[in-house]
Design a protein around this motif. Structure first.
Motif, PDB file in Angstrom:
ATOM      1  N   GLY A 560       0.823  -1.203   0.000  1.00  0.00           N
ATOM      2  CA  GLY A 560       0.000   0.000   0.000  1.00  0.00           C
ATOM      3  C   GLY A 560       0.861   1.259   0.000  1.00  0.00           C
ATOM      4  N   PHE A 561       0.225   2.411  -0.220  1.00  0.00           N
ATOM      5  CA  PHE A 561       0.983   3.670  -0.276  1.00  0.00           C
ATOM      6  C   PHE A 561       0.041   4.843  -0.037  1.00  0.00           C
ATOM      7  CE2 PHE A 561      -0.660   2.895  -4.482  1.00  0.00           C
ATOM      8  CZ  PHE A 561      -1.019   4.141  -4.956  1.00  0.00           C
ATOM      9  N   ASP A 562       0.670   6.039   0.139  1.00  0.00           N
ATOM     10  CA  ASP A 562      -0.096   7.274   0.319  1.00  0.00           C
ATOM     11  C   ASP A 562      -0.479   7.801  -1.061  1.00  0.00           C
ATOM     12  OD1 ASP A 562      -1.136   9.775   0.834  1.00  0.00           O
ATOM     13  OD2 ASP A 562       0.327  10.252   2.387  1.00  0.00           O
ATOM     14  N   ASN A 564      -2.045  10.454  -2.099  1.00  0.00           N
ATOM     15  CA  ASN A 564      -1.823  11.888  -2.363  1.00  0.00           C
ATOM     16  C   ASN A 564      -0.373  12.182  -2.728  1.00  0.00           C
ATOM     17  OD1 ASN A 564      -4.498  12.619  -1.829  1.00  0.00           O
ATOM     18  ND2 ASN A 564      -4.111  12.632   0.374  1.00  0.00           N
ATOM     19  N   LYS A 565       0.572  11.502  -2.070  1.00  0.00           N
ATOM     20  CA  LYS A 565       1.987  11.741  -2.340  1.00  0.00           C
ATOM     21  C   LYS A 565       2.425  11.120  -3.662  1.00  0.00           C
ATOM     22  CE  LYS A 565       3.519  12.181   2.464  1.00  0.00           C
ATOM     23  NZ  LYS A 565       4.401  11.639   3.520  1.00  0.00           N
ATOM     24  N   ALA A 566       1.743  10.101  -4.096  1.00  0.00           N
ATOM     25  CA  ALA A 566       2.181   9.375  -5.290  1.00  0.00           C
ATOM     26  C   ALA A 566       1.584   9.915  -6.580  1.00  0.00           C
ATOM     27  CB  ALA A 566       1.822   7.898  -5.152  1.00  0.00           C
ATOM     28  N   LYS A 567       0.732  10.943  -6.485  1.00  0.00           N
ATOM     29  CA  LYS A 567       0.048  11.451  -7.679  1.00  0.00           C
ATOM     30  C   LYS A 567       0.994  12.087  -8.683  1.00  0.00           C
ATOM     31  CE  LYS A 567      -4.630  12.072  -5.937  1.00  0.00           C
ATOM     32  NZ  LYS A 567      -5.726  13.022  -5.632  1.00  0.00           N
ATOM     33  N   SER A 568       2.171  12.508  -8.205  1.00  0.00           N
ATOM     34  CA  SER A 568       3.111  13.167  -9.099  1.00  0.00           C
ATOM     35  C   SER A 568       4.058  12.203  -9.788  1.00  0.00           C
ATOM     36  CB  SER A 568       3.929  14.209  -8.315  1.00  0.00           C
ATOM     37  OG  SER A 568       4.638  13.579  -7.268  1.00  0.00           O
ATOM     38  N   GLY A 569       3.902  10.875  -9.561  1.00  0.00           N
ATOM     39  CA  GLY A 569       4.792   9.898 -10.182  1.00  0.00           C
ATOM     40  C   GLY A 569       4.568   9.808 -11.676  1.00  0.00           C
ATOM     41  N   ILE A 570       5.632   9.412 -12.406  1.00  0.00           N
ATOM     42  CA  ILE A 570       5.545   9.331 -13.862  1.00  0.00           C
ATOM     43  C   ILE A 570       4.558   8.247 -14.287  1.00  0.00           C
ATOM     44  CG2 ILE A 570       6.856   8.802 -15.948  1.00  0.00           C
ATOM     45  CD1 ILE A 570       9.299  10.013 -14.624  1.00  0.00           C
ATOM     46  N   ILE A 588      -8.319   5.305  -7.096  1.00  0.00           N
ATOM     47  CA  ILE A 588      -7.286   4.484  -6.445  1.00  0.00           C
ATOM     48  C   ILE A 588      -7.483   4.572  -4.937  1.00  0.00           C
ATOM     49  CG2 ILE A 588      -4.820   4.132  -6.121  1.00  0.00           C
ATOM     50  CD1 ILE A 588      -4.346   5.503  -8.790  1.00  0.00           C
ATOM     51  N   THR A 589      -7.606   3.432  -4.303  1.00  0.00           N
ATOM     52  CA  THR A 589      -7.651   3.377  -2.837  1.00  0.00           C
ATOM     53  C   THR A 589      -6.541   2.445  -2.371  1.00  0.00           C
ATOM     54  OG1 THR A 589      -9.271   1.578  -2.912  1.00  0.00           O
ATOM     55  CG2 THR A 589     -10.128   3.821  -2.733  1.00  0.00           C
ATOM     56  N   SER A 590      -5.911   2.830  -1.271  1.00  0.00           N
ATOM     57  CA  SER A 590      -4.787   2.033  -0.782  1.00  0.00           C
ATOM     58  C   SER A 590      -4.681   2.163   0.728  1.00  0.00           C
ATOM     59  CB  SER A 590      -3.489   2.487  -1.460  1.00  0.00           C
ATOM     60  OG  SER A 590      -2.397   1.693  -1.034  1.00  0.00           O
ATOM     61  N   GLU A 591      -4.292   1.080   1.382  1.00  0.00           N
ATOM     62  CA  GLU A 591      -4.064   1.071   2.819  1.00  0.00           C
ATOM     63  C   GLU A 591      -2.724   0.416   3.096  1.00  0.00           C
ATOM     64  OE1 GLU A 591      -7.189  -0.703   5.035  1.00  0.00           O
ATOM     65  OE2 GLU A 591      -8.784   0.476   4.084  1.00  0.00           O
ATOM     66  N   LYS A 592      -2.027   0.960   4.075  1.00  0.00           N
ATOM     67  CA  LYS A 592      -0.717   0.431   4.445  1.00  0.00           C
ATOM     68  C   LYS A 592      -0.841  -1.044   4.878  1.00  0.00           C
ATOM     69  CE  LYS A 592       2.110   4.002   4.066  1.00  0.00           C
ATOM     70  NZ  LYS A 592       3.355   3.991   3.270  1.00  0.00           N
ATOM     71  N   ASN A 593       0.056  -1.884   4.343  1.00  0.00           N
ATOM     72  CA  ASN A 593       0.139  -3.313   4.687  1.00  0.00           C
ATOM     73  C   ASN A 593      -1.131  -4.092   4.344  1.00  0.00           C
ATOM     74  OD1 ASN A 593       2.731  -2.848   5.831  1.00  0.00           O
ATOM     75  ND2 ASN A 593       1.740  -2.163   7.736  1.00  0.00           N
TER      76      ASN A 593
END
Length: 605
Positions: A560-562, A564-570, A588-593
């Motif tokens: 999983g990942f954040d 909001n922070k990953a929106k700028s990835g290529i 996209i929905t994601s939860e840690k672990n």
């Protein structure tokens, strides 16, 4: 694919850059000129205020000098001449006649080089007037009259000029003629002013001054019939406008002188002391005249006392005048030093300007190079993307060829089965029935029943074959097979387990190649991201269709990942770009672990 990157500028591009640089230089120089002009004007008006509203002549002189230097720096000759006129006025009042003459002549020379507009001519007349006054003080009367007449000639040539400026020159000329004993000419010039009856209402104090000069000329020419009446008329007007004003000093001097010559000592003392008392509030020159006059009117110790006061004040004034001249010279020296410093600063600013322009040009060129390089990279990316899309399209075409081949083989198989199996059985049943058609025995009836049952079986076989022909065994499976191949290949490389589900009802043929290519690339990019970032072991991929909208979901069991922070990835940018191309949406929905769920919806065109 190898590529060569180069940047070139055509002649027209070079001209555009040159024009921009020239425009920038003109803007900067214009800005500097405007700032210098405003600063010069500020110094000039501060000098005017100090000269006219205060007694701080050194401050006035300083600001005039600064204004003149700044006007000279930007080539404003009129402004420079105006500043020199202010300095010349101060120098004349402080008895620095030589310096006043030099500055006045220099200012007139500057004005002669300009178009003779109204302001230029007017300022030139003021400068000639200043020269006339200072030469009168130097007792060079002929030269004084010459300059006063130059001033008068210029003023009379100016349309719409204030008449009092003309009267001022007339009064000055009459005053000089009075000083050299040409009383008749003096009276003519004074009369020229006094015949204007409106002056009494418009400017009573000026009328009083002129009338006093006229009366004093009569006194000097020994025409005493109207004296002292004219003196008292002038004094009355002066006192009415400005009680104990500067004009009153002059008139009281004249009256005291008249009574002293008439041997009326008491009245002479009265007006002489009045002049002394008023002059103590104004200018030391008039106080000197009052002390000298009292030393002549008084007798004994009083006369001696006034004479000593006169001598003491005279010496003090001479020392003061020298000090002021020295101070003026020091101010000029210090200002010159400041000017040299300013020149140095100007040079440094010029270099700074040059460096700034060079940096701007270099930055512009760097911007062009970087922009061109990025553009080339973007074109290369688009080209590569097109090549990839072509590969996918060719793969789909190849898959379709395989499907068509399978269809052909299956049709051939069914045709052979119909021909060799069903038709043969029908032919045999038909011949048997023909042979039993005329036989009504129990055994024949039983046999016909068996053949009828066989016909039913044949009917079921035909129905089955018809059903198989009516159902496209590869319907919709072409694109799904391509996706399945992609998923099998990538999950095997990435070490992932997968589960692929899809609705058979999805009509992929109506979806169009563009949508299928983008879906293919989205799945490919998503699997790559899962492998690279998620540390997942299993992924579920499913296709569903709801209301003519294809829904693709990809679920992994990774870290999983954040979001909001990953929106700028290529990777996500590429996915979003493809979804935009097919007018779709992504969630996209994601939860840690726990894992990540990607849901994409795209309408079928």
């Amino acid at each position: 694919m190898a590529s060569i990157f180069c940047v070139s500028f055509s002649f027209s591009q070079g001209e555009d850059i040159k024009k921009k640089v020239d425009s920038l230089k003109r803007t900067v120089i214009s800005s500097i000129t405007v700032d210098t002009l405003n600063l010069a004007a500020a110094h000039y008006y501060v000098g005017e205020w100090y000269r006219k509203a205060t007694t701080k002549t050194d401050s006035a002189n300083y600001h005039y000098y600064k204004a003149g230097k700044l006007y000279s720096l930007i080539g404003d000759k009129f402004g420079h001449a105006s500043a020199l006129y202010g300095i010349a006025n101060i120098q004349r009042n402080e008895k620095d006649f030589m310096a006043s003459e030099v500055n006045s002549i220099e200012a007139i020379s500057m004005l002669e080089q300009l178009d003779q507009t109204y302001p230029v001519k007017e300022l030139k007349s003021f400068l000639y007037n200043n020269l006339g006054i200072l030469f009168n003080e130097l007792e060079q009367y002929e030269q004084s009259i010459k300059y006063h007449k130059n001033a008068l000639s210029i003023k009379q040539d100016l349309k719409g000029i204030d008449k009092f400026k003309i009267y001022n020159s007339l009064n000055n000329i009459g005053y000089v003629y009075k000083n050299i004993g040409k009383y008749k000419l003096a009276l003519e010039y004074f009369n020229e002013i006094l015949k204007d009856e409106q002056i009494i209402e418009e400017n009573p104090e000026y009328y009083a001054t002129t009338l006093a000069n006229y009366a004093h000329t009569l006194y000097l020419s020994e025409q005493n019939d109207e004296l002292p009446r004219l003196y008292f008329r002038a004094l009355e007007l002066a006192e009415r406008e400005a009680p104990n004003g500067y004009v009153s000093i002059i008139i009281n001097h004249y009256i005291a002188e008249y009574y002293n010559d008439s041997n009326q000592k008491t009245l002479a003392k009265k007006y002489a002391y009045r002049a002394k008392n008023i002059s103590e509030q104004y200018h030391n020159d008039d106080l000197l005249k009052s002390l000298l006059l009292l030393s002549e009117i008084e007798e004994g110790e009083n006369a001696t006392s006034h004479l000593k006061a006169y001598i003491k004040l005279s010496d003090s004034l001479k020392k003061n005048e020298r000090a002021i001249r020295n101070k003026s010279a020091r101010i000029r020296f210090e200002t010159d030093q400041i000017e040299k410093e300013n020149i140095q600063i100007a040079k440094e600013r010029a270099w700074l300007l040059v460096i700034s322009i060079v940096i701007i040009i270099a930055s512009f060129l760097l911007y062009v190079v970087v922009a061109q390089r990025n553009k080339n990279k973007e074109l290369q990316f688009i080209q590569k993307q097109q090549e990839t899309n072509e590969e996918i399209y060719n793969l789909m075409l190849s898959q379709n060829e395989s499907i068509e081949e399978a269809r052909t083989l299956e049709k051939k198989r069914i045709s052979e089965e119909l021909h060799d199996g069903v038709l043969g059985r029908l032919f045999g049943a038909r011949l048997s029935l023909d042979s039993l058609n005329m036989n009504n025995t129990v055994e024949a009836i039983k046999t016909r029943g068996q053949y009828i049952s066989e016909l039913k079986n044949i009917e079921d076989d035909i129905r089955k074959v018809s059903h198989e022909l009516n159902t496209d065994f590869v319907s919709g499976s072409g694109f799904i097979d391509i996706i399945k191949t992609l998923v099998e290949t990538q999950t095997a490389v990435y070490g992932l387990n997968y589960n692929l589900e899809h609705d058979d009802d999805i009509n992929w043929d109506s979806a169009g190649n563009k949508m299928k290519i983008h879906i293919y690339r989205i799945i490919q990019e998503t699997l790559h991201n899962i492998y690279k970032h998620a540390n997942a072991t299993h992924v579920n991929i499913s296709f569903r269709q709801k209301n003519n909208v294809i829904c693709l979901s990809i679920i992994d069991d990774g870290d999983g990942f954040d979001v909001n922070k990953a929106k700028s990835g290529i990777g996500l940018k590429n996915i979003n770009s493809r979804i935009k191309e097919i007018n779709g949406t992504i969630n996209i929905t994601s939860e840690k672990n726990t894992g990540t769920t990607v849901i994409i919806e795209a309408p079928i065109p």
